[in-house]
Write a protein that holds these residues in place. Structure first.
Motif, PDB file in Angstrom:
ATOM      1  N   PRO A 100      -8.966   6.808  -1.042  1.00  0.00           N
ATOM      2  CA  PRO A 100      -9.533   7.667  -0.001  1.00  0.00           C
ATOM      3  C   PRO A 100      -8.609   8.849   0.280  1.00  0.00           C
ATOM      4  O   PRO A 100      -7.391   8.730   0.177  1.00  0.00           O
ATOM      5  N   VAL A 101      -9.211   9.987   0.597  1.00  0.00           N
ATOM      6  CA  VAL A 101      -8.454  11.195   0.933  1.00  0.00           C
ATOM      7  C   VAL A 101      -8.691  11.474   2.414  1.00  0.00           C
ATOM      8  O   VAL A 101      -9.794  11.847   2.815  1.00  0.00           O
ATOM      9  N   HIS A 125      -7.639  -1.105   2.651  1.00  0.00           N
ATOM     10  CA  HIS A 125      -6.857  -1.429   1.452  1.00  0.00           C
ATOM     11  C   HIS A 125      -6.283  -2.843   1.537  1.00  0.00           C
ATOM     12  O   HIS A 125      -6.191  -3.540   0.537  1.00  0.00           O
ATOM     13  N   ARG A 126      -5.901  -3.257   2.737  1.00  0.00           N
ATOM     14  CA  ARG A 126      -5.426  -4.642   2.909  1.00  0.00           C
ATOM     15  C   ARG A 126      -6.537  -5.618   2.497  1.00  0.00           C
ATOM     16  O   ARG A 126      -6.297  -6.570   1.763  1.00  0.00           O
ATOM     17  N   ALA A 172      -8.252   7.239  11.458  1.00  0.00           N
ATOM     18  CA  ALA A 172      -8.926   7.146  10.155  1.00  0.00           C
ATOM     19  C   ALA A 172      -7.960   6.615   9.098  1.00  0.00           C
ATOM     20  O   ALA A 172      -8.336   5.810   8.232  1.00  0.00           O
ATOM     21  N   LEU A 173      -6.701   7.043   9.196  1.00  0.00           N
ATOM     22  CA  LEU A 173      -5.692   6.564   8.248  1.00  0.00           C
ATOM     23  C   LEU A 173      -5.426   5.075   8.460  1.00  0.00           C
ATOM     24  O   LEU A 173      -5.308   4.307   7.487  1.00  0.00           O
ATOM     25  N   THR A 179       0.862  -1.187   0.000  1.00  0.00           N
ATOM     26  CA  THR A 179       0.000   0.000   0.000  1.00  0.00           C
ATOM     27  C   THR A 179       0.896   1.234   0.000  1.00  0.00           C
ATOM     28  O   THR A 179       1.827   1.310   0.793  1.00  0.00           O
ATOM     29  N   THR A 180       0.633   2.181  -0.880  1.00  0.00           N
ATOM     30  CA  THR A 180       1.416   3.406  -0.894  1.00  0.00           C
ATOM     31  C   THR A 180       0.551   4.578  -0.442  1.00  0.00           C
ATOM     32  O   THR A 180      -0.512   4.833  -1.010  1.00  0.00           O
ATOM     33  N   VAL A 181       1.003   5.256   0.602  1.00  0.00           N
ATOM     34  CA  VAL A 181       0.314   6.443   1.103  1.00  0.00           C
ATOM     35  C   VAL A 181       1.085   7.669   0.606  1.00  0.00           C
ATOM     36  O   VAL A 181       2.284   7.785   0.845  1.00  0.00           O
ATOM     37  N   VAL A 182       0.409   8.551  -0.114  1.00  0.00           N
ATOM     38  CA  VAL A 182       1.040   9.791  -0.549  1.00  0.00           C
ATOM     39  C   VAL A 182       0.583  10.901   0.395  1.00  0.00           C
ATOM     40  O   VAL A 182      -0.615  11.116   0.574  1.00  0.00           O
TER      41      VAL A 182
END
Lengths: 299, 299
Positions: free
Chosen positions: A218-219, A240-241, A232-233, A159-162
């Motif tokens: 999701p934002v 996502h998992r 929330a993150l 999973t990539t979080v930007v």
């Protein structure tokens, strides 16, 4: 070796540090160690990327706390930009997750982004596998999004979080759209800034318009310094998992990309860079110089 | 083949197009053609990079006009971001130098940034050498500065121009500092925007503080749409040519980097990506799966 492996698999932190050193230094036995690692699917590998100043380290710090509250173990690889261009000056204000350095359930390691041969260092791939063998629940790989690492990291992480911050300007929005391609999750940090809501709304519209294969990026609004939005993150990470779970196609492509990078490293390791440079220096001003004839002999 | 080479060296545009197709398709004889190219130092290779929306194509358009006014010939490789991540959406408003498409002294070609094997396509290196053989005075290689190409292009070009627009915000300034590492010249386009002077002043201070080896990155104000500042930019290009002239160290390092990329491409071309993926797919869910044992067999 099997003693080291057994201790690594039991989660012994000193065995972990020794195994990582073995791999980083390519000391005798390191390949045997890597080839002895059992298949373990437990660790979630999360890439954290974004521009300098977005607050990535502060956010990772807050995520570490959230994971510890769940009674889980977490490791972090902080990737420093390095050769061939030195972005060191950007790192001046980087917070080194100092809160957690002494916690036995937290393992933090800095690594250089590039090996001597260019490209994202294959050592990062290997160290990530060592950490997975040690049974951590989460592994965060944090990279500064200048240059190429923000793209390459997407090939390693589940999973990539930007991480971005709210900003004005159409052009910035356009650049963010590029990041949308690699983001499984967007974290809008410093979301207490003015106009943050408008920024988030625009990003969500963009995410909605690009939703694919059952996933709409999701934002998540966060204020990492005040621990806001972190749960929330975490929930977005869980979602996502569940989304990628059992996606054999995706899993095989990620593994193939990783294998590709490792094969490339091994094949190019035999090329004598200094000899190549010396040969070019000796010939380049001659009338018959042609680089392709030199390349053929090294290929 | 020697007929094609002779026509290419004489500057025949159809021979140029045929040679480029030969190389792009790896058609029989393409390696022989590349190995027959004479050493020619006449063409100046200029990388033009920067974020989307900075006006790179408009600026290249204006530079083409300036070069034609000098009675010289110019070629452009417009590099489109491509696999593995599709940034195509960013290119919607890209101006394709349409003014000059029919001019015999201008050659324009689009190329994909990445080959199937990842990394900046080695085809760009090869096509650049074909264009140099055809005797153009300038070759511009234009890349969109998202992801890695803005760094890699610096390994090909004699001179790299980074195009930015005036913007507010400390964070943007910090990102620009990263670009400073690769910029031989900064072009601040759309310099008629409010606060442009302050932005330029800050960049110049930064450039001054980082001046090395007799070169301080000049910061040139342009308004490409109105052809303003373009002659000043040409003069900065000339000055940089004089600066790097006879710098054998720099020249040999650039050639070695290029050779490295070409060797890597050739060595990895033999690896059967599909077979690798198929093997991973067949084994990855088994209890004894270990990627490093597969990697060893392909290395």
């Amino acid at each position: 070796m099997s003693v080291l492996l057994d201790r690594l698999l039991s989660g012994d932190v000193r065995a972990l540090a020794r195994s990582i050193s073995l791999v980083e230094n390519e000391a005798p036995g390191y390949e045997q160690l890597l080839e002895s690692l059992p298949a373990r699917a437990g660790t979630r590998v999360v890439g954290i990327t974004g521009p300098p100043g977005a607050g990535k380290s502060t956010l990772v710090n807050a995520l570490i706390s959230a994971i510890l509250r769940r009674g889980q173990r977490v490791a972090v690889i902080a990737v420093d930009p390095s050769s061939p261009f030195n972005f060191g000056a950007l790192l001046g204000d980087r917070i080194r997750m100092a809160n957690h350095f002494s916690d036995p359930d937290v393992y933090i390691r800095s690594m250089a982004s590039r090996g001597a041969l260019g490209g994202l260092s294959p050592k990062i791939l290997e160290v990530a596998d060592i950490i997975k063998a040690a049974g951590y629940d989460y592994l965060f790989i944090e990279t500064v999004g200048v240059g190429q690492s923000e793209v390459e990291i997407a090939g390693i992480a589940d999973t990539t979080v930007v991480v971005v911050v709210p900003e004005a300007g159409d052009e910035i929005q356009t650049m963010k759209a590029g990041l949308m391609e690699i983001a499984a999750i967007f974290a809008v940090n410093k979301a207490d800034r003015p106009k943050a809501d408008e920024f988030v709304r625009n990003l969500r519209l963009l995410a909605h318009s690009r939703a694919t294969a059952g996933w709409e990026t999701p934002v998540i609004k966060t204020v990492a310094l005040r621990d806001e939005g972190v749960e929330a993150l975490m929930q977005a990470l869980d979602a996502h998992r569940d989304h990628i779970h059992d996606n054999a196609d995706r899993k095989s492509l990620l593994l193939a990309e990783k294998a590709w990078q490792l094969i490339q490293y091994k094949r190019m390791r035999e090329v004598d860079r200094q000899a190549l440079l010396a040969e070019i220096r000796a010939q380049m001003d001659g009338p018959g110089f042609n680089l392709y004839r030199i390349v053929r002999r090294y290929s």
